[in-house]
Design an enzyme around this catalytic site. Structure first.
Site, PDB file in Angstrom:
ATOM      1  N   SER A   1       0.890  -1.235  -0.029  1.00 43.86           N
ATOM      2  CA  SER A   1       0.078   0.007   0.018  1.00 43.86           C
ATOM      3  C   SER A   1       0.940   1.180   0.019  1.00 43.86           C
ATOM      4  CB  SER A   1      -0.976  -0.383   1.297  1.00 43.86           C
ATOM      5  OG  SER A   1      -1.224   1.331   1.607  1.00 43.86           O
TER       6      SER A   1
ATOM      7  N   TYR B   1      -3.271  -0.054  10.140  1.00 42.13           N
ATOM      8  CA  TYR B   1      -2.963  -0.359   8.646  1.00 42.13           C
ATOM      9  C   TYR B   1      -1.808  -0.120   8.050  1.00 42.13           C
ATOM     10  CZ  TYR B   1      -4.306  -1.027   3.687  1.00 42.13           C
ATOM     11  OH  TYR B   1      -4.178  -1.310   2.181  1.00 42.13           O
TER      12      TYR B   1
END
Ligand SMILES: NC(=O)c1ccc[n+]([C@@H]2O[C@H](COP(=O)([O-])OP(=O)(O)OC[C@H]3O[C@@H](n4cnc5c(N)ncnc54)[C@H](OP(=O)(O)O)[C@@H]3O)[C@@H](O)[C@H]2O)c1
Length: 233
Positions: free
Chosen positions: A141, A158
Site C-alpha cells: 500500500s 493499517y
C-alpha cells in the site's frame, strides 16, 4: 508464457482474497494470460463461485489467512503453485489516531495483513525454492514508509501492518536470492473496492501491473516495492 526450464506447461497461480476487489481482478487477469488459477477466499462457496465465473482452468479453495493451519492445508490440496499473489487484507482503523487507536484493532490488522501473508508464504515458498522457480507478489500500500518515507497517520494500524509487510518482503527476498524465486511488494494505488469505495480507478485497471509483478521474467527484480508508473506525460 514464461516456462520454467523450457518445460511447456502452464503456470499455476494462487491468489488470496480473490472473491472480490483487487484479488478477483488479478485472478481474472492471470487466467486471461493463460495461467491456471487457484482462487482462494475465506468463504468456500465464494471461492468456488468466483472460479466458476472465470471458467476452465480456475478452481476455488477455502483459505482464511488467519487460520494457523489453513495455508498448509491449502498447499496440500493445491498442488504445484508457481505464482503466489498475497492480496488478502483488511483496513479496520480508518480515521483513527495513532495516539488513541485500539491496539486490539491493530492486532487484528497485523494478524491478517502481516502474519496472514507470512503464514501463506511459509506454506508455499519453500516448495518454490526446492523447484528453483517461483514468483511472489505481495499487495502492499502507498500508506507505508516505502522503505524510508513517512507513514500515513490516518490509518495507523493499517500503515504499520503494510510497512511491516514491506519488511517481510525484504526478508523473503533476501532468503530466496539466487534460487529462482522473486518476491516483490506491489503498490496497487487507490482502487474502488469495498475497502476504498470512493475511488475512481477500478480493480481491472490495477490488475495488469500486479499480474506483471507476479509473472516477472527470469532475472527480474526481487525485494522491491514496485509502483506502476502512471500519469506520466
Ligand atoms: N483498494 C485500494 O485502494 C487499496 C490500496 C492499497 C492497497 N490495497 C490492498 O489491496 C488488497 C485487496 O484489497 P481490496 O481493496 O480489494 O479490498 P476488499 O474488496 O475489501 O478485499 C479484501 C479481500 O481480502 C479478503 N480477506 C480479508 N481477511 C481475510 C482473511 N482472514 N483470509 C483470507 N482473505 C481475507 C477479503 O475476503 P472477504 O470477502 O471474505 O472479506 C477480500 O477478498 C488488500 O491487501 C489491501 O490492503 C487496496
Amino acid at each position: 508464457m514464461d516456462h520454467h526450464n523450457g518445460a511447456a506447461r502452464p503456470l499455476t497461480a494462487l491468489i488470496t482474497g480473490a472473491n472480490r476487489g483487487i484479488g478477483r481482478a488479478v485472478a481474472r487477469e492471470l487466467h486471461g494470460r493463460g495461467l491456471r488459477v487457484v482462487v482462494t477466499a475465506r468463504d468456500a462457496a465464494e471461492a468456488s463461485a468466483t472460479a466458476a465465473d472465470l471458467g476452465p482452468g480456475a478452481r476455488g479453495l477455502a483459505l482464511d489467512v488467519t487460520d494457523p493451519g489453513g495455508p498448509a492445508r491449502a498447499a496440500a490440496v493445491a498442488g504445484r503453485v508457481d505464482v503466489l499473489v498475497c492480496n488478502a487484507g483488511v483496513l479496520l482503523d480508518a480515521g483513527a489516531d495513532p495516539l488513541s487507536v485500539s491496539l486490539d484493532l491493530v492486532e487484528r490488522t497485523l494478524n491478517v495483513n502481516l502474519l496472514g501473508t507470512w503464514r501463506v508464504a511459509q506454506a508455499f515458498v519453500p516448495a518454490m525454492v526446492r523447484r528453483g522457480w517461483g514468483r511472489v507478489a505481495v499487495v502492499s500500500s502507498g500508506t507505508t514508509a516505502e522503505f524510508g518515507g513517512r507513514l500515513f497517520a490516518g490509518t495507523p494500524g493499517y500503515s504499520i501492518s503494510k510497512s511491516a509487510l514491506n519488511g517481510l518482503v525484504s526478508l523473503l527476498a533476501a532468503q530466496t536470492e539466487g534460487t529462482g524465486v522473486l518476491v516483490n511488494a506491489v503498490n496497487p494505488g487507490r482502487v474502488r473496492t469495498r475497502m476504498m469505495p470512493g475511488q475512481e480507478r477500478l480493480p481491472e485497471d490495477a490488475a495488469p501491473f500486479i499480474a506483471d509483478v507476479a509473472t516477472l521474467p527470469d532475472g527480474g527484480p526481487t525485494g522491491g516495492f514496485l509502483t506502476e508508473q502512471r500519469d506520466r506525460a
